[in-house]
Design a protein around this motif. Structure first.
Motif: not given
Length: 72
Positions: A9-17, A24-25, A34-41, A45-53
């Motif tokens: 899984i690669l986490g990518s920081r998203l632009a503000e907003g 993900a929906r 894809v998964a919102p970052g907060n599902v990983f912990g 604290s990862a509310c502005n990240f998106l996880g990719f396989n």
């Protein structure tokens, strides 16, 4: 065999907003997971990240979907 350790899984920081849960929906509606970052912990604290396989990132439709959901 499909083990959790086989997934990369690669986490990518998203632009503000941008809302990773919304992205993900929208991705899921196109059969892309894809998964919102907060599902990983637990810390939320990862509310502005998106996880990719990473294994799926060779598919051009992944990047087309991302660009479309980010308004680019």
């Amino acid at each position: 065999m499909d083990r959790a350790s086989d997934r990369h899984i690669l986490g990518s920081r998203l632009a503000e907003g941008l809302d990773p849960a919304d992205i993900a929906r929208r991705a899921l509606a196109s059969d892309i997971v894809v998964a919102p970052g907060n599902v990983f912990g637990r810390s939320q604290s990862a509310c502005n990240f998106l996880g990719f396989n990473v294994s799926q990132c060779a598919e051009p439709r992944i990047f087309k979907m991302i660009a479309a959901t980010m308004g680019k």
